[in-house]
Design an enzyme around this catalytic site. Structure first.
Site, PDB file in Angstrom:
ATOM      1  N   LYS A  80       1.025  -1.159   0.026  1.00 43.04           N
ATOM      2  CA  LYS A  80      -0.129   0.209  -0.002  1.00 43.04           C
ATOM      3  C   LYS A  80       0.859   1.137   0.088  1.00 43.04           C
ATOM      4  O   LYS A  80       0.539   2.259  -0.810  1.00 43.04           O
ATOM      5  CB  LYS A  80      -0.907  -0.114   1.213  1.00 43.04           C
ATOM      6  CG  LYS A  80      -1.896   1.182   1.278  1.00 43.04           C
ATOM      7  CD  LYS A  80      -2.798   1.271   2.605  1.00 43.04           C
ATOM      8  CE  LYS A  80      -3.421   2.443   2.244  1.00 43.04           C
ATOM      9  NZ  LYS A  80      -4.070   2.570   3.799  1.00 43.04           N
ATOM     10  N   GLU A 119      10.720  -4.879   3.854  1.00 45.06           N
ATOM     11  CA  GLU A 119      10.901  -6.171   3.319  1.00 45.06           C
ATOM     12  C   GLU A 119      10.332  -6.285   1.912  1.00 45.06           C
ATOM     13  O   GLU A 119      11.034  -7.104   0.948  1.00 45.06           O
ATOM     14  CB  GLU A 119       9.642  -7.078   4.102  1.00 45.06           C
ATOM     15  CG  GLU A 119      10.222  -7.162   5.744  1.00 45.06           C
ATOM     16  CD  GLU A 119       9.807  -6.052   6.500  1.00 45.06           C
ATOM     17  OE1 GLU A 119       9.271  -4.940   6.122  1.00 45.06           O
ATOM     18  OE2 GLU A 119       9.533  -6.386   7.851  1.00 45.06           O
ATOM     19  N   GLY A 136      -4.538  -1.571   5.340  1.00 44.30           N
ATOM     20  CA  GLY A 136      -3.698  -2.573   4.839  1.00 44.30           C
ATOM     21  C   GLY A 136      -4.219  -4.195   5.413  1.00 44.30           C
ATOM     22  O   GLY A 136      -4.659  -4.871   4.326  1.00 44.30           O
ATOM     23  N   ARG A 137      -4.635  -4.120   6.533  1.00 43.99           N
ATOM     24  CA  ARG A 137      -5.360  -5.354   7.069  1.00 43.99           C
ATOM     25  C   ARG A 137      -6.654  -5.691   6.586  1.00 43.99           C
ATOM     26  O   ARG A 137      -7.364  -6.761   6.797  1.00 43.99           O
ATOM     27  CB  ARG A 137      -5.072  -5.531   8.593  1.00 43.99           C
ATOM     28  CG  ARG A 137      -5.598  -4.392   9.226  1.00 43.99           C
ATOM     29  CD  ARG A 137      -5.033  -4.560  10.775  1.00 43.99           C
ATOM     30  NE  ARG A 137      -5.524  -3.350  11.578  1.00 43.99           N
ATOM     31  CZ  ARG A 137      -4.637  -2.244  11.438  1.00 43.99           C
ATOM     32  NH1 ARG A 137      -3.370  -2.231  10.827  1.00 43.99           N
ATOM     33  NH2 ARG A 137      -5.067  -1.188  12.470  1.00 43.99           N
ATOM     34  N   GLU A 178      -3.241  -6.160  15.680  1.00 46.93           N
ATOM     35  CA  GLU A 178      -2.825  -5.044  15.067  1.00 46.93           C
ATOM     36  C   GLU A 178      -3.963  -3.976  15.113  1.00 46.93           C
ATOM     37  O   GLU A 178      -3.495  -2.367  15.268  1.00 46.93           O
ATOM     38  CB  GLU A 178      -2.440  -4.936  13.416  1.00 46.93           C
ATOM     39  CG  GLU A 178      -1.430  -3.835  13.087  1.00 46.93           C
ATOM     40  CD  GLU A 178      -0.750  -4.018  11.630  1.00 46.93           C
ATOM     41  OE1 GLU A 178      -1.481  -3.796  10.591  1.00 46.93           O
ATOM     42  OE2 GLU A 178       0.573  -4.369  11.682  1.00 46.93           O
ATOM     43  N   HIS A 198      -1.998 -32.762  19.638  1.00 44.21           N
ATOM     44  CA  HIS A 198      -1.112 -33.694  20.202  1.00 44.21           C
ATOM     45  C   HIS A 198      -0.101 -32.934  20.584  1.00 44.21           C
ATOM     46  O   HIS A 198       1.259 -33.120  20.597  1.00 44.21           O
ATOM     47  CB  HIS A 198      -0.812 -34.559  19.018  1.00 44.21           C
ATOM     48  CG  HIS A 198      -1.994 -35.524  18.691  1.00 44.21           C
ATOM     49  ND1 HIS A 198      -1.990 -36.778  19.060  1.00 44.21           N
ATOM     50  CD2 HIS A 198      -2.894 -35.490  17.922  1.00 44.21           C
ATOM     51  CE1 HIS A 198      -3.314 -37.281  19.068  1.00 44.21           C
ATOM     52  NE2 HIS A 198      -3.613 -36.419  17.927  1.00 44.21           N
ATOM     53  N   LYS A 208      10.666  -0.164  13.210  1.00 46.41           N
ATOM     54  CA  LYS A 208      11.405   0.053  11.795  1.00 46.41           C
ATOM     55  C   LYS A 208      12.461   1.079  12.058  1.00 46.41           C
ATOM     56  O   LYS A 208      13.515   1.089  11.385  1.00 46.41           O
ATOM     57  CB  LYS A 208      10.293   0.559  11.056  1.00 46.41           C
ATOM     58  CG  LYS A 208       9.092  -0.399  10.811  1.00 46.41           C
ATOM     59  CD  LYS A 208       8.093   0.204   9.833  1.00 46.41           C
ATOM     60  CE  LYS A 208       6.899  -0.906   9.630  1.00 46.41           C
ATOM     61  NZ  LYS A 208       5.843   0.139   8.898  1.00 46.41           N
TER      62      LYS A 208
HETATM   63  O1  F6P Z   1       4.203  -2.299   9.479  1.00 44.96           O
HETATM   64  C1  F6P Z   1       2.844  -2.720   9.688  1.00 44.96           C
HETATM   65  C2  F6P Z   1       2.086  -2.324   8.270  1.00 44.96           C
HETATM   66  O2  F6P Z   1       2.069  -1.017   7.943  1.00 44.96           O
HETATM   67  C3  F6P Z   1       0.700  -3.271   8.156  1.00 44.96           C
HETATM   68  O3  F6P Z   1      -0.130  -2.396   8.848  1.00 44.96           O
HETATM   69  C4  F6P Z   1       0.565  -3.377   6.666  1.00 44.96           C
HETATM   70  O4  F6P Z   1      -0.449  -4.408   6.480  1.00 44.96           O
HETATM   71  C5  F6P Z   1       1.831  -3.864   6.406  1.00 44.96           C
HETATM   72  O5  F6P Z   1       3.050  -3.103   7.321  1.00 44.96           O
HETATM   73  C6  F6P Z   1       2.481  -3.905   5.002  1.00 44.96           C
HETATM   74  O6  F6P Z   1       2.372  -2.450   4.642  1.00 44.96           O
HETATM   75  P1  F6P Z   1       2.448  -2.137   2.974  1.00 44.96           P
HETATM   76  O7  F6P Z   1       1.298  -2.797   2.361  1.00 44.96           O
HETATM   77  O8  F6P Z   1       2.608  -0.538   2.895  1.00 44.96           O
HETATM   78  O9  F6P Z   1       3.724  -2.744   2.304  1.00 44.96           O
END
Ligand code: F6P
Length: 515
Positions: free
Chosen positions: A189, A195, A250-251, A336, A367, A479
């Site tokens: 987003k 990452e 995002g979520r 979150e 188990h 971060k």
């Molecule tokens: O770091 C948390 C977060 O901002 C989440 O809320 C989000 O879903 C995820 O990182 C990924 O964010 P993006 O879609 O901006 O890469």
């Protein structure tokens, strides 16, 4: 509430269920999902007071503000309108409805082109593998849908998900892939997530090293983002970009273009059914009186279990291998959203919020950690998800699986008291509050309804706790702290960086592990 708790402590769930209206009041059938809250440890008197709490917390007017597109995400001054993406928010401006419809058609055209093979790679071959690069909300929902609806993916290229910054994730995924038939989706987003950008850069290098063809990027890289400029800077072709609006958290984004890998996997008709299932729950949530409103009752049960009964954790126990990823998805959705300690007004709360959500897949968990669930000393609540039917024709499969799910529910709620003192080590105290979800068959409509129910439950709980469920400032500090540590570990511009004693010692150790 405490008085209710004391009154109910010694009463068995079976006793509570003797109330002839209880089962009908606490069970709900919606879009192929049967929700059963009759194993919760409250009675109608408790519920009446919990409903009064919902009134005091203005849940109904906050819900109306949510659907009206008011900026209820107060710390970011944003509306929260993911329901609009699935036709679940009535009264939207015509222009916005058109925009959403156009975006959905673009998504479906792309998904169908990839599925049908009309989307071609640079050597004119169809796509056999899609690698979705994204993390958090840009990963968990799409992967859950793709895996949960694997029965609908026969005509799909293989979909892979890469999220972790650990290069192992990307390298092991790419190992067996052919660049000429691989398509990458870079999903972020913000288009600034470390990452995702690192993985996307390495994926692009991998692709270019093998193809030596920069122009081919246009046939092999797609972007999904709210930050179109950054995606273009990265080198993605404008026609391959899918945008999402800032009112899609995002979520909560799996219903948007972020769902592309899932739409490729299950096809646009099934993706439409997923949206439809969620919209049925949106309508129920928006229109049903509070006393019969499923997401609100789920939220009240959660609040009662956590704040009053002291259940510090919520276990999500999926009795279906295809729902293996549900706990991971719900961890982000619930924790979150509601892992907060200040009110919507920014004041420190004098009560606690949000249990730890965890879980796993039945019967494997029986188990492993179920010993603690049956005889440990921690109070917990659980949601047990059961699927009535599947397409498999294996004798050991569905009935044994479901027999185990129901037996675990019985043991957790009713327990077992031994007759003799020598048998005390076998005692199972029971009395754990449970919700059961029985899904008739795991299809897109049912899955959409299940996920939307959890989304609205999260909203209601946030309203009850008076917190903003739609920001996530807590993740920012980590971060920021990682940046100088990265520089120190890679010895780039690291002079003058100062750390606390423990961090400094570990940096030294990481740089020369054998000393
Ligand atoms: O770091 C948390 C977060 O901002 C989440 O809320 C989000 O879903 C995820 O990182 C990924 O964010 P993006 O879609 O901006 O890469």
């Amino acid at each position: 509430m405490q008085a209710h708790r004391q009154r109910l402590t010694a009463i068995s769930t079976e006793e509570l269920n003797k109330d002839q209206h209880r089962l009908s009041n606490l069970t709900f059938d919606i879009a192929g999902c049967h929700f059963d809250l009759s194993r919760q440890r409250f009675d109608q008197h408790t519920l009446n007071d919990l409903a009064a709490l919902a009134g005091e917390a203005n849940v109904a007017s906050l819900r109306d503000a949510l659907f009206a597109g008011e900026p209820i995400n107060v710390s970011e001054n944003r509306a929260v309108l993911h329901m609009a993406l699935r036709g679940g928010a009535p009264n939207l401006a015509t222009e916005l409805v058109r925009e959403i419809e156009a975006a959905r058609q673009k998504l479906y055209q792309c998904a169908e082109a990839i599925r049908s093979g009309s989307w071609r790679g640079y050597t004119d071959k169809p796509i056999t593998d899609v690698v979705h690069i994204g993390i958090g909300g840009s990963h968990l929902g799409p992967e859950l849908i793709t895996e949960a609806l694997c029965d609908f993916t026969a005509a799909s290229p293989k979909i892979h998900f890469v999220a972790n910054i650990d290069g192992f994730d990307l390298v092991t995924t790419l190992r067996s892939l052919n660049p000429a038939t691989t398509l990458f989706i870079v999903a972020s987003k913000s288009f600034s997530t470390l990452e995702t950008l690192e993985n996307a850069r390495s994926a692009r290098n991998w692709f270019l090293e093998r193809t030596c063809n920069t122009a081919a990027i246009a046939q092999h890289f797609i972007g999904i983002t709210n930050n179109i400029a950054a995606a273009k800077d990265f080198g993605l072709a404008e026609e391959n970009l899918f945008s999402m609006r800032d009112w899609v958290g995002g979520r909560y984004s799996l219903w948007s273009a972020m769902g592309l890998p899932a739409a490729i996997a299950i096809g646009s008709d099934n993706f439409d059914k997923l949206l439809h299932g969620a919209a049925i729950v949106d309508q129920h949530f928006a229109e049903t009186p509070l006393a019969e409103n499923l997401p609100l009752l789920c939220a009240l049960a959660g609040l009662w279990n956590y704040n009053i009964l002291g259940c510090q954790s919520l276990a999500i126990l999926s009795y279906d291998q295809r729902l293996r990823l549900l706990p991971d998805y719900l961890q982000q959705l619930e924790m979150e959203s509601n892992g907060k300690s200040v009110s919507r007004e920014g004041e420190a709360l004098d009560y606690t919020t949000m249990p730890i959500l965890w879980g796993g897949c039945g019967t494997n968990g029986q188990h492993a950690y179920h010993q603690l669930l049956h005889q440990g000393t921690s109070a917990y609540a659980a949601d047990i998800i059961v699927v009535a039917q599947d397409q498999m024709n294996l004798p050991h499969h569905r009935n044994w699986l479901n027999a185990n799910a129901l037996a675990q529910a019985q043991a957790m709620s009713d327990g077992w008291i031994p007759q003799s003192a020598q048998d005390s080590h076998r005692a199972v105290p029971g009395h754990h509050p449970l919700s059961m979800v029985l899904i008739d068959e795991l299809g897109p409509t049912q899955l959409g309804a299940l996920l939307a129910t959890y989304e609205h439950k999260v909203f209601c709980q946030g309203a009850l706790w008076n917190i903003n469920s739609f920001d996530q400032w807590g993740v920012e500090l980590g971060k920021k702290l990682a940046e100088p540590i990265y520089r120190s570990l890679s010895e780039q511009n690291s002079s003058g960086l100062a750390y606390d004693t423990a961090t400094a010692a570990l940096i030294t150790k990481l740089k020369s592990p054998k000393t």
